[in-house]
Design an enzyme around this catalytic site. Structure first.
Site, PDB file in Angstrom:
ATOM      1  CG  LEU A  82      95.497-104.065 -43.655  1.00  0.00           C
ATOM      2  CD1 LEU A  82      96.421-104.020 -42.458  1.00  0.00           C
ATOM      3  CD2 LEU A  82      94.293-103.195 -43.414  1.00  0.00           C
ATOM      4  CD  GLU A  84      95.953 -98.070 -47.492  1.00  0.00           C
ATOM      5  OE1 GLU A  84      97.063 -98.506 -47.893  1.00  0.00           O
ATOM      6  OE2 GLU A  84      95.531 -98.262 -46.336  1.00  0.00           O
ATOM      7  N   GLY A 109      95.779 -90.114 -44.280  1.00  0.00           N
ATOM      8  CA  GLY A 109      97.212 -90.311 -44.482  1.00  0.00           C
ATOM      9  C   GLY A 109      97.552 -91.612 -45.180  1.00  0.00           C
ATOM     10  CG  PHE A 110      96.005 -95.154 -44.001  1.00  0.00           C
ATOM     11  CD1 PHE A 110      96.935 -94.511 -43.208  1.00  0.00           C
ATOM     12  CD2 PHE A 110      95.156 -96.074 -43.404  1.00  0.00           C
ATOM     13  CE1 PHE A 110      97.006 -94.751 -41.844  1.00  0.00           C
ATOM     14  CE2 PHE A 110      95.221 -96.330 -42.045  1.00  0.00           C
ATOM     15  CZ  PHE A 110      96.141 -95.667 -41.258  1.00  0.00           C
ATOM     16  CE1 TYR A 112     100.417 -87.648 -48.706  1.00  0.00           C
ATOM     17  CE2 TYR A 112     100.391 -88.704 -46.573  1.00  0.00           C
ATOM     18  CZ  TYR A 112     100.327 -87.563 -47.332  1.00  0.00           C
ATOM     19  OH  TYR A 112     100.164 -86.340 -46.726  1.00  0.00           O
ATOM     20  CG  HIS A 153      96.197 -93.001 -37.871  1.00  0.00           C
ATOM     21  ND1 HIS A 153      97.514 -93.347 -37.899  1.00  0.00           N
ATOM     22  CD2 HIS A 153      95.507 -94.169 -37.792  1.00  0.00           C
ATOM     23  CE1 HIS A 153      97.628 -94.664 -37.831  1.00  0.00           C
ATOM     24  NE2 HIS A 153      96.426 -95.186 -37.774  1.00  0.00           N
TER      25      HIS A 153
END
Lengths: 350, 108
Positions: A82, A84, A109-110, A112, A153
């Site tokens: 996990l 990104e 949203g992940f 960033y 999300h």
């Protein structure tokens, strides 16, 4: 496991046309269409890889990568931690080593935490190395709102990606386009951000494998004479519904699905609005510095003399994308789009 | 249909296990997301665990008085293949209601 990156397999299909496995027409939901496109991209090119959080054993939180690891093995379809920044950093390294990675960021949203890898490495590498190290990366992400998700999300980040030189940005609005645009994006030598409208994953539609249609630029989703609604992603179907409502009131509305958000098809905008002379841009992102401003300016530059009214924007509000059912108050609905149309109709010069 | 297994979640405060007090759902029962599933007791407190998922209960692990470690299977659901594991709510594809009517008076 060695730390060295293995030499990529020779692309047996390089320079030759690989016979299409799929032919004819069928009905698929969008997540099935994307699954089929990933399957075919993996089958066509041995250097194509799929990586991300839960894309392997689980098959993706939206079932988009279902069955791919079982078919192609955990070397080519693999789960990542996990992290990104790691997913995109690894993709940059794999691309340097000759692979064609298709990373997934599990929710828009992940992205960033991975912005540094995306903006300072992936987007610039081709430019930095004067073409010596292209980045054939297709970055998939479930995007936009519509599923009442928890915070971060659901975002609408096309304004951000479109502003980064070196990235191409595309968003499909139907299963047919989802299949063909993903195949098209995965065959490009440059990095493409592929924004999947997550609220449309389950809607079924006809997919014609033999006739992809034109995959560059915008697509007229509905032809009309009086006003053009410009949209992309999940807002295309909402604009089609608004156009149906407007038709009941005697207004013939065209819906232009931009599809490619970088580069934007300015010629298609000009062709449509030269005809209708009125335009409303609809998007989920906040209005301020959103892509609607860019679209509006492109229209103004090319159609200023014939426009009947300033280009109207119907967008999210200038607040963080709300989570849960509060998003229903934020995402443009039919009524807000109709109000936007009304403002254009009521405008009078002087 | 797909099976989805959920482990006993980390209940915080460094707790490593919990004892089942009472199951509030039965095997074969359809449960909604956030519906209370089971009452458990830890060394700190007793609490109800809400369902993380809508679906049909296939199996529950552990009867009253039995202890389960954090991370071990607690409950298994059966869910439709195309919704297994999703986050959020699958939107209904229904025709939206409109309230606004256009006043169309084109000057061209």
């Amino acid at each position: 496991m060695s730390n060295a990156v293995a030499t990529p397999p020779v692309d047996a299909g390089a320079g030759r046309t690989v016979p299409a496995e799929r032919t004819g027409r069928t009905t698929l939901s969008m997540n099935q269409a994307i699954n089929a496109a990933l399957h075919d991209a993996l089958a066509e090119n041995p250097r194509t890889l799929v990586l991300g959080e839960d894309v392997g054993r689980l098959g993706g939180v939206f079932r988009v990568t279902d069955g791919l690891q079982a078919k192609f093995g955990a070397d080519r379809v693999f789960d990542t931690p996990l992290a990104e920044s790691g997913i995109l950093g690894m993709s940059a390294g794999l691309a340097m080593a000759g692979y064609h990675p298709i990373p997934e960021v599990q929710f828009d949203g992940f992205t960033y935490p991975a912005i540094n890898q995306l903006v300072t490495q992936i987007a610039r590498m081709n430019f930095r190395t004067r073409g010596a190290l292209p980045m054939p990366i297709t970055l998939r992400m479930p995007s936009f709102g519509g599923i009442q998700s928890p915070e971060l999300h659901s975002e609408s980040l096309e304004w951000l990606f479109a502003h980064v030189a070196g990235l191409k940005v595309v968003s499909p609005s139907s299963p047919h386009q989802a299949y063909h645009l993903l195949r098209h994006a995965a065959q490009r030598p440059d990095p493409v951000v592929y924004m999947e409208p997550k609220s449309r994953y389950w809607q079924k539609g006809r997919v014609d494998f033999d006739e992809p249609g034109n995959l560059e630029g915008a697509h007229v989703a509905r032809a009309g004479r009086h006003l053009t609604l410009v949209a992309w992603g999940a807002m295309v179907s909402r604009c089609l519904q608004a156009a149906e409502a407007a038709a009941e009131d005697g207004l013939d509305v065209e819906v232009l699905d931009l599809r490619w958000l970088s580069p934007i098809d300015a010629d298609a905008l000009a062709a449509s609005i030269s005809k209708t002379r009125r335009a409303v841009v609809v998007h989920e992102a906040p209005k301020t510095a959103g892509l609607g401003a860019e679209v509006s300016q492109l229209i103004t530059e090319r159609c200023f003399g014939t426009l009947k009214a300033p280009v109207e924007r119907v967008t999210g509000f200038d607040v963080p994308f709300p989570s849960g059912s509060l998003e229903n108050e934020y995402i443009p609905n039919i009524d807000r789009i109709l109000y936007g149309i009304q403002r254009v109709l009521e405008y009078r010069r002087g | 249909m797909a099976e989805l297994s959920f482990p006993l979640p980390d209940l915080g405060e460094g707790l490593i296990e919990a004892t089942i007090l009472e199951w509030l759902v039965e095997e074969g029962e359809h449960v909604e997301r956030n519906q209370p599933l089971v009452e458990v007791e830890t060394t700190k407190s007793s609490l109800e665990l809400p369902s993380p998922q809508t679906g049909v209960v296939v199996r529950t692990h552990g009867g009253p008085g039995e202890t389960i470690d954090v991370g071990d299977p607690l409950i298994v659901f059966e869910v439709p293949d195309d919704t297994a594991g999703i986050i959020g709510t699958v939107p209904k594809d229904e025709k939206p209601k409109r309230r606004v009517r256009l006043n169309v008076d084109l000057d061209d």
